[in-house]
Design a protein around this motif. Structure first.
Motif, PDB file in Angstrom:
ATOM      1  N   ILE A 212       0.836  -1.199   0.000  1.00 16.37           N
ATOM      2  CA  ILE A 212       0.000   0.000   0.000  1.00 16.37           C
ATOM      3  C   ILE A 212       0.871   1.250   0.000  1.00 16.37           C
ATOM      4  O   ILE A 212       0.590   2.231  -0.709  1.00 16.37           O
ATOM      5  N   ILE A 213       1.949   1.244   0.773  1.00 16.09           N
ATOM      6  CA  ILE A 213       2.882   2.377   0.785  1.00 16.09           C
ATOM      7  C   ILE A 213       3.455   2.594  -0.612  1.00 16.09           C
ATOM      8  O   ILE A 213       3.539   3.723  -1.105  1.00 16.09           O
ATOM      9  N   ARG A 214       3.828   1.488  -1.276  1.00 13.85           N
ATOM     10  CA  ARG A 214       4.396   1.595  -2.623  1.00 13.85           C
ATOM     11  C   ARG A 214       3.369   2.124  -3.620  1.00 13.85           C
ATOM     12  O   ARG A 214       3.692   2.937  -4.486  1.00 13.85           O
ATOM     13  N   ILE A 215       2.116   1.678  -3.488  1.00 14.24           N
ATOM     14  CA  ILE A 215       1.064   2.162  -4.385  1.00 14.24           C
ATOM     15  C   ILE A 215       0.862   3.663  -4.191  1.00 14.24           C
ATOM     16  O   ILE A 215       0.735   4.417  -5.165  1.00 14.24           O
ATOM     17  N   LYS A 216       0.846   4.113  -2.930  1.00 12.80           N
ATOM     18  CA  LYS A 216       0.679   5.537  -2.655  1.00 12.80           C
ATOM     19  C   LYS A 216       1.836   6.344  -3.254  1.00 12.80           C
ATOM     20  O   LYS A 216       1.629   7.426  -3.819  1.00 12.80           O
ATOM     21  N   GLU A 217       3.034   5.816  -3.141  1.00 13.70           N
ATOM     22  CA  GLU A 217       4.188   6.496  -3.729  1.00 13.70           C
ATOM     23  C   GLU A 217       4.063   6.544  -5.255  1.00 13.70           C
ATOM     24  O   GLU A 217       4.382   7.556  -5.886  1.00 13.70           O
ATOM     25  N   ASN A 218       3.577   5.436  -5.833  1.00 14.99           N
ATOM     26  CA  ASN A 218       3.390   5.392  -7.280  1.00 14.99           C
ATOM     27  C   ASN A 218       2.343   6.386  -7.746  1.00 14.99           C
ATOM     28  O   ASN A 218       2.471   6.982  -8.818  1.00 14.99           O
ATOM     29  N   VAL A 219       1.286   6.564  -6.943  1.00 16.13           N
ATOM     30  CA  VAL A 219       0.247   7.527  -7.310  1.00 16.13           C
ATOM     31  C   VAL A 219       0.846   8.930  -7.419  1.00 16.13           C
ATOM     32  O   VAL A 219       0.541   9.684  -8.349  1.00 16.13           O
ATOM     33  N   GLU A 220       1.720   9.279  -6.466  1.00 13.14           N
ATOM     34  CA  GLU A 220       2.360  10.599  -6.512  1.00 13.14           C
ATOM     35  C   GLU A 220       3.255  10.729  -7.743  1.00 13.14           C
ATOM     36  O   GLU A 220       3.300  11.782  -8.388  1.00 13.14           O
ATOM     37  N   THR A 232       9.815  14.172 -16.729  1.00 15.31           N
ATOM     38  CA  THR A 232      10.802  14.020 -15.666  1.00 15.31           C
ATOM     39  C   THR A 232      12.063  13.417 -16.258  1.00 15.31           C
ATOM     40  O   THR A 232      12.009  12.374 -16.920  1.00 15.31           O
ATOM     41  N   ASP A 233      13.175  14.048 -16.023  1.00 12.13           N
ATOM     42  CA  ASP A 233      14.438  13.620 -16.634  1.00 12.13           C
ATOM     43  C   ASP A 233      15.081  12.483 -15.842  1.00 12.13           C
ATOM     44  O   ASP A 233      14.838  12.319 -14.636  1.00 12.13           O
ATOM     45  N   PHE A 234      15.883  11.673 -16.515  1.00 15.06           N
ATOM     46  CA  PHE A 234      16.699  10.657 -15.843  1.00 15.06           C
ATOM     47  C   PHE A 234      17.881  10.307 -16.727  1.00 15.06           C
ATOM     48  O   PHE A 234      17.912  10.650 -17.909  1.00 15.06           O
ATOM     49  N   ALA A 326      11.838   3.685 -15.022  1.00 15.17           N
ATOM     50  CA  ALA A 326      10.520   3.064 -14.863  1.00 15.17           C
ATOM     51  C   ALA A 326       9.899   3.463 -13.536  1.00 15.17           C
ATOM     52  O   ALA A 326       8.695   3.710 -13.444  1.00 15.17           O
ATOM     53  N   LYS A 327      10.713   3.530 -12.476  1.00 14.91           N
ATOM     54  CA  LYS A 327      10.187   3.915 -11.165  1.00 14.91           C
ATOM     55  C   LYS A 327       9.725   5.368 -11.156  1.00 14.91           C
ATOM     56  O   LYS A 327       8.689   5.693 -10.565  1.00 14.91           O
ATOM     57  N   LEU A 328      10.476   6.246 -11.806  1.00 14.44           N
ATOM     58  CA  LEU A 328      10.101   7.661 -11.853  1.00 14.44           C
ATOM     59  C   LEU A 328       8.771   7.875 -12.565  1.00 14.44           C
ATOM     60  O   LEU A 328       8.002   8.771 -12.210  1.00 14.44           O
ATOM     61  N   TYR A 329       8.493   7.018 -13.562  1.00 14.46           N
ATOM     62  CA  TYR A 329       7.251   7.144 -14.332  1.00 14.46           C
ATOM     63  C   TYR A 329       6.178   6.162 -13.861  1.00 14.46           C
ATOM     64  O   TYR A 329       5.169   5.991 -14.542  1.00 14.46           O
ATOM     65  N   ALA A 330       6.411   5.526 -12.701  1.00 13.30           N
ATOM     66  CA  ALA A 330       5.440   4.599 -12.109  1.00 13.30           C
ATOM     67  C   ALA A 330       5.010   3.528 -13.098  1.00 13.30           C
ATOM     68  O   ALA A 330       3.831   3.183 -13.195  1.00 13.30           O
ATOM     69  N   VAL A 331       5.974   2.989 -13.834  1.00 11.96           N
ATOM     70  CA  VAL A 331       5.684   1.933 -14.805  1.00 11.96           C
ATOM     71  C   VAL A 331       5.630   0.594 -14.062  1.00 11.96           C
ATOM     72  O   VAL A 331       6.621   0.160 -13.485  1.00 11.96           O
ATOM     73  N   SER A 332       4.470  -0.039 -14.088  1.00  8.21           N
ATOM     74  CA  SER A 332       4.305  -1.308 -13.361  1.00  8.21           C
ATOM     75  C   SER A 332       4.083  -2.487 -14.295  1.00  8.21           C
ATOM     76  O   SER A 332       4.007  -3.629 -13.852  1.00  8.21           O
ATOM     77  N   SER A 333       3.955  -2.220 -15.592  1.00  2.23           N
ATOM     78  CA  SER A 333       3.843  -3.298 -16.575  1.00  2.23           C
ATOM     79  C   SER A 333       4.398  -2.779 -17.897  1.00  2.23           C
ATOM     80  O   SER A 333       4.357  -1.572 -18.176  1.00  2.23           O
ATOM     81  N   ILE A 334       4.946  -3.694 -18.658  1.00  2.48           N
ATOM     82  CA  ILE A 334       5.492  -3.324 -19.967  1.00  2.48           C
ATOM     83  C   ILE A 334       4.929  -4.250 -21.042  1.00  2.48           C
ATOM     84  O   ILE A 334       4.540  -5.381 -20.725  1.00  2.48           O
ATOM     85  N   PRO A 335       4.859  -3.761 -22.298  1.00  2.00           N
ATOM     86  CA  PRO A 335       5.335  -2.465 -22.776  1.00  2.00           C
ATOM     87  C   PRO A 335       4.492  -1.312 -22.251  1.00  2.00           C
ATOM     88  O   PRO A 335       3.295  -1.471 -22.002  1.00  2.00           O
ATOM     89  N   HIS A 336       5.152  -0.173 -22.078  1.00  2.00           N
ATOM     90  CA  HIS A 336       4.446   1.043 -21.675  1.00  2.00           C
ATOM     91  C   HIS A 336       5.074   2.220 -22.422  1.00  2.00           C
ATOM     92  O   HIS A 336       6.304   2.333 -22.482  1.00  2.00           O
ATOM     93  N   THR A 337       4.232   3.067 -22.974  1.00  2.00           N
ATOM     94  CA  THR A 337       4.738   4.202 -23.743  1.00  2.00           C
ATOM     95  C   THR A 337       4.325   5.526 -23.109  1.00  2.00           C
ATOM     96  O   THR A 337       3.268   5.624 -22.484  1.00  2.00           O
ATOM     97  N   VAL A 338       5.191   6.524 -23.283  1.00  2.00           N
ATOM     98  CA  VAL A 338       4.904   7.896 -22.856  1.00  2.00           C
ATOM     99  C   VAL A 338       5.186   8.789 -24.058  1.00  2.00           C
ATOM    100  O   VAL A 338       6.318   8.820 -24.559  1.00  2.00           O
TER     101      VAL A 338
END
Length: 365
Positions: A212-220, A232-234, A326-338
Motif C-alpha cells: 500500500i505504501i508503494r502504491i501511494k508512492e506510485n500515485v504521486e 521528468t528527466d533521468f 521506470a520507477k520515476l514514471y510509475a511503470v508497473s507493466s510493460i510495454p508502456h509508452t509515454v
C-alpha cells in the motif's frame, strides 16, 4: 462456597463460549481427497507460500480453529504426492468459514469478506473459462485468418471485461479487506484518476502495509508524470556504455515516444513491429523514439535490438524492475509508452497498436 464455585464455573463456560464466538472455525471438503490426507493453511511471504497450520482430513472434512486479530488473505493448499493438488485463497477472519476445494467450482463462504470475495471469484472464473474455451478452439488448424482474428478480438474483449470486474470490485470494496487485497493485486490496471480518490478510503490499519505504501508512492509519481505535466528527466547508459539523459532527446522540438520495454518481455516483442512501422513512417517528420530497457543482461538487450530491427536510441541501467526511469514514471507493466510533445509536455501514456498509430497520425499530421 458452593455458590462461588458455581458462579466461577458459569463464568468459565461463558468465557469459553465467548472466546469461541470471537475466533474462527474453518471447515472444508476437498474433491477426491481421502481420510488421512493433510491440508495446509498458508500465507505468502516474499512470493513464497509459508505454512501456518495443518489439518488431517477425517470423515471427509478438515478443520482449522484459532483467533484472528485482523482479516488477512490466506491460502488453503492440498498437494499429496503424485497429484497436481489444489489451492485457493480466502480471507481468514473470525467466524464460521466453509471451504470447498473443487477446481473451478471452489468456494469460501460464511463470513462477510469471504461472501464478497466469492461473488467476485465466480465472475473471474466464468470469464477465465470462456477465455480457455476460445484459446483451445484456436488450435483448430482449419480456421481461416478471419476466424482467428475474430477469436482474438473475443479474447481481448474478455480480458478487458476481467479488468473492468477487478476495477469495479476495488472501487466498491476499498474500505474492506477484499478491496484492499484486490487493489494490491490489480492496481496497475488503474490510472491516476482512478487511483487518487481511492487512497484516502483505505482503512488506517493498512497504512503500514509495504504494498500500500508503494502504491501511494506510485500515485504521486503518476501525478508528476501524468498527461499535461512536463517530462521528468533521468540518466542511463546506451548499449555502447555512453551516459545519456532523456533530456538529450526530449524538449528539443521533436515529438518523442518513450518506450519502456525489455528483451525478455513477450508482449514487448510482439508490439515492436508496430513501433518499427511508426518510426519508418514518421522519423523524418520531427519524430523520435527512445527505448528504455528493463533488461538485466546487456548481451540479451543488444541481441534483441538487432533482431527486432530497432534503429532508434536506446538506454538502460540494467536494473530490471528497479529501473530508475521506470520507477520515476510509475511503470508497473510493460510495454508502456509515454508520448511527449516538442516542448517536453506529456500528451499521452500507455498507447499501443492502432491507438498509438491513430495518435501519431493526429499529432504529426
Amino acid at each position: 462456597m458452593k455458590k462461588l464455585t458455581y458462579l466461577l464455573a458459569v463464568a468459565a463456560v461463558f468465557a469459553a463460549c465467548n472466546s469461541e464466538n470471537k475466533g474462527y472455525t474453518v471447515t472444508g471438503t476437498i474433491e477426491g481427497a481421502t481420510d488421512g490426507d493433510t491440508v495446509y493453511l498458508q500465507t505468502v511471504e516474499s512470493r513464497q507460500l509459508v505454512k501456518l497450520d495443518s489439518a488431517v482430513i477425517a470423515n471427509g472434512t478438515f478443520t482449522f480453529k484459532g483467533t484472528q486479530d485482523t482479516t488477512a488473505n490466506r491460502y488453503i493448499t492440498y498437494h499429496p504426492a503424485g497429484t497436481e493438488g489444489m489451492i485457493m485463497d480466502f480471507f481468514l477472519e473470525n467466524g464460521k468459514i466453509d471451504i470447498k476445494l473443487n477446481g473451478k467450482n471452489s468456494s469460501a463462504t460464511g463470513t462477510a469478506n469471504n461472501d464478497i470475495y466469492q461473488a467476485i471469484r465466480v465472475q473471474f472464473n466464468d470469464l477465465d473459462s470462456q477465455m480457455e474455451n476460445i484459446y483451445s478452439s484456436m488450435a483448430d488448424a482449419s480456421l481461416t485468418d478471419e476466424q482467428r482474428e475474430a477469436k482474438s478480438k473475443e479474447m481481448n474483449a474478455l480480458e478487458n471485461k476481467m479488468i473492468e470486474v477487478a476495477k469495479s470490485s476495488i472501487e466498491k470494496n476499498i474500505t474492506n479487506a477484499v478491496g484492499v487485497h484486490l487493489l494490491k493485486s490489480y492496481y496497475y490496471y488503474l490510472d491516476v484518476k482512478e487511483l487518487d480518490p481511492l487512497m484516502p478510503q483505505i482503512p488506517a490499519l493498512y497504512s503500514s502495509d509495504a504494498t500500500i505504501i508503494r502504491i501511494k508512492e506510485n500515485v504521486e509519481k503518476m501525478k508528476a508524470t501524468a498527461v499535461g505535466q512536463k517530462f521528468t528527466d533521468f540518466e542511463m547508459q546506451t548499449p555502447e556504455g555512453k551516459t545519456v539523459k532523456l533530456s538529450d532527446y526530449v524538449g528539443k522540438g521533436k515529438t518523442v515516444l518513450v518506450d519502456f520495454w525489455a528483451s525478455w518481455c513477450g508482449p514487448c516483442r510482439r508490439e515492436m513491429p508496430n513501433l518499427v512501422e511508426a518510426y519508418a513512417k514518421y522519423k523524418n517528420k520531427n519524430f523520435e523514439i527512445v527505448g528504455v530497457s528493463l533488461d538485466q543482461n546487456g548481451d540479451s538487450w543488444k541481441e534483441a535490438i538487432e533482431k527486432l530491427n530497432i534503429t532508434w536510441p536506446q538506454m538502460s541501467d540494467l536494473k530490471y524492475w528497479n529501473c530508475e526511469g521506470a520507477k520515476l514514471y510509475a511503470v508497473s507493466s510493460i510495454p508502456h509508452t509515454v508520448l511527449i510533445d516538442g516542448d517536453g509536455i506529456i500528451i499521452a501514456r500507455g498507447l499501443h497498436g492502432d491507438e498509438l498509430q491513430d495518435k501519431l497520425a493526429e499529432v504529426l499530421k
